[in-house]
Design a protein around this motif. Structure first.
Motif, PDB file in Angstrom:
ATOM      1  N   HIS A 165      -1.447   0.008  -0.080  1.00  0.00           N
ATOM      2  CA  HIS A 165      -0.291   0.708   0.492  1.00  0.00           C
ATOM      3  C   HIS A 165      -0.578   2.210   0.617  1.00  0.00           C
ATOM      4  N   ILE A 166      -1.204   2.774  -0.406  1.00  0.00           N
ATOM      5  CA  ILE A 166      -1.558   4.194  -0.351  1.00  0.00           C
ATOM      6  C   ILE A 166      -2.584   4.428   0.751  1.00  0.00           C
ATOM      7  N   PRO A 190       5.937   7.478  -4.587  1.00  0.00           N
ATOM      8  CA  PRO A 190       6.119   8.510  -3.556  1.00  0.00           C
ATOM      9  C   PRO A 190       6.224   9.920  -4.114  1.00  0.00           C
ATOM     10  N   VAL A 214       2.488  10.607  -4.240  1.00  0.00           N
ATOM     11  CA  VAL A 214       1.692  10.294  -3.054  1.00  0.00           C
ATOM     12  C   VAL A 214       2.090  11.155  -1.853  1.00  0.00           C
ATOM     13  N   VAL A 215       3.388  11.351  -1.627  1.00  0.00           N
ATOM     14  CA  VAL A 215       3.843  12.077  -0.436  1.00  0.00           C
ATOM     15  C   VAL A 215       3.333  13.525  -0.420  1.00  0.00           C
ATOM     16  N   GLN A 239      -3.000   2.789   3.477  1.00  0.00           N
ATOM     17  CA  GLN A 239      -2.321   2.696   4.771  1.00  0.00           C
ATOM     18  C   GLN A 239      -1.628   4.012   5.114  1.00  0.00           C
ATOM     19  N   GLN A 240      -1.029   4.641   4.109  1.00  0.00           N
ATOM     20  CA  GLN A 240      -0.358   5.926   4.337  1.00  0.00           C
ATOM     21  C   GLN A 240      -1.374   7.023   4.674  1.00  0.00           C
ATOM     22  N   ILE A 296      -0.471  13.613   0.190  1.00  0.00           N
ATOM     23  CA  ILE A 296      -0.857  13.406   1.585  1.00  0.00           C
ATOM     24  C   ILE A 296      -0.578  14.650   2.421  1.00  0.00           C
ATOM     25  N   GLU A 297       0.515  15.339   2.153  1.00  0.00           N
ATOM     26  CA  GLU A 297       0.786  16.584   2.872  1.00  0.00           C
ATOM     27  C   GLU A 297      -0.311  17.618   2.592  1.00  0.00           C
ATOM     28  N   ALA A 342      -2.495   6.421   8.194  1.00  0.00           N
ATOM     29  CA  ALA A 342      -1.431   6.775   9.117  1.00  0.00           C
ATOM     30  C   ALA A 342      -1.354   8.294   9.318  1.00  0.00           C
ATOM     31  N   ALA A 343      -1.820   9.036   8.299  1.00  0.00           N
ATOM     32  CA  ALA A 343      -1.844  10.505   8.406  1.00  0.00           C
ATOM     33  C   ALA A 343      -3.068  10.997   9.170  1.00  0.00           C
TER      34      ALA A 343
END
Length: 259
Positions: free
Chosen positions: A243-244, A201, A204-205, A246-247, A208-209, A250-251
């Motif tokens: 998992h990445i 995270p 990754v977080v 999916q994130q 994604i932002e 989701a974004a």
């Protein structure tokens, strides 16, 4: 498998994990590597190991060789799904990149109008207006953004430009108004005594932002597929990549995964 260098200026066609049947265009010398990054995971090896005094192919050489290859593929009925600019270094660093793109579009329209034109770029030349306009003209403008963490970039991608900063690159990517695909590699390992893992995270977080700010048409994530110059690297697992992905979805972005 050892690190590899590609023929120049045309190679393939090859089966690409992400693009299908790809006819490659390498704008760097066949005998060596010239790149604005020096990635520890590059299948072509380190820049120093591929040092060459050979010149890049000229615009005319690329045009002539590409037309000859496309004529041959037309005769056999085996046309490419995509014509891909990649090879032994950063394609957009070629001084005549924009003109070569213009020639390639014309030849594609003549011989294989259904084929796409793709450019795999590390996005280091986005301060050149001619490069930006050329990338706007191709079908798949695929730009690298492995993370927005500068320390990670300096350790892993090792940009040749001291002024490189992922935040600056992200801002420059906005000028495509969504006509771009973000490409990111995920893996674990060690380099220069430092642990590497951009699947967490912590990386990754914020990545994604940044995707939300850039608004690409889609995202490609992948992991190591061939031998790397840094031997202490491992592939990201299928579970980690899923998992990445999916994130990312989701974004609000389409995401393709190459395991």
């Amino acid at each position: 498998m050892s690190t590899i260098l590609f023929p120049s200026p045309i190679y393939g066609p090859v089966k690409s994990r992400r693009l299908g049947i790809s006819l490659g265009i390498n704008l760097m010398p066949a005998q060596g590597k010239i790149c604005t990054f020096d990635c520890i995971y590059c299948e072509c090896g380190y820049n120093a190991d591929g040092h060459t005094t050979a010149k890049r192919p000229t615009r005319d050489e690329v045009k002539q060789d590409l037309e000859q290859q496309l004529k041959g593929m037309t005769d056999t009925g085996q046309l490419p799904d995509v014509i891909t600019f990649a090879g032994n270094g950063e394609p957009t660093a070629h001084p005549h990149f924009a003109a070569i793109i213009h020639d390639t579009i014309a030849l594609r329209n003549q011989y294989c109008p259904k084929a796409k034109i793709a450019v795999l770029s590390n996005a280091t030349q986005l301060d050149r207006p001619d490069v930006v306009e050329a990338l706007k003209a191709v079908d798949d403008n695929i730009l690298k953004l492995d993370t927005v963490n500068l320390d990670f970039i300096r350790l892993v991608d090792q940009p040749m430009q001291s002024s490189y900063h992922p935040n600056k690159i992200a801002e420059q990517m906005k000028q495509f108004a969504g006509h771009l695909i973000i490409q990111t590699i995920f893996f674990q390992g060690e380099h220069n005594g430092q642990h590497i893992d951009n699947t967490t995270p912590l990386y990754v977080v914020p990545w994604i932002e940044t995707l939300k700010a850039i608004q690409p048409e889609s995202v490609m994530i992948y992991t190591i597929d061939r031998e790397t110059p840094e031997k202490r690297l491992q592939k990201a697992s299928t579970m980690q990549l899923d998992h990445i992905a999916q994130q990312v979805e989701a974004a609000g972005f389409k995401c393709s995964v190459s395991y």
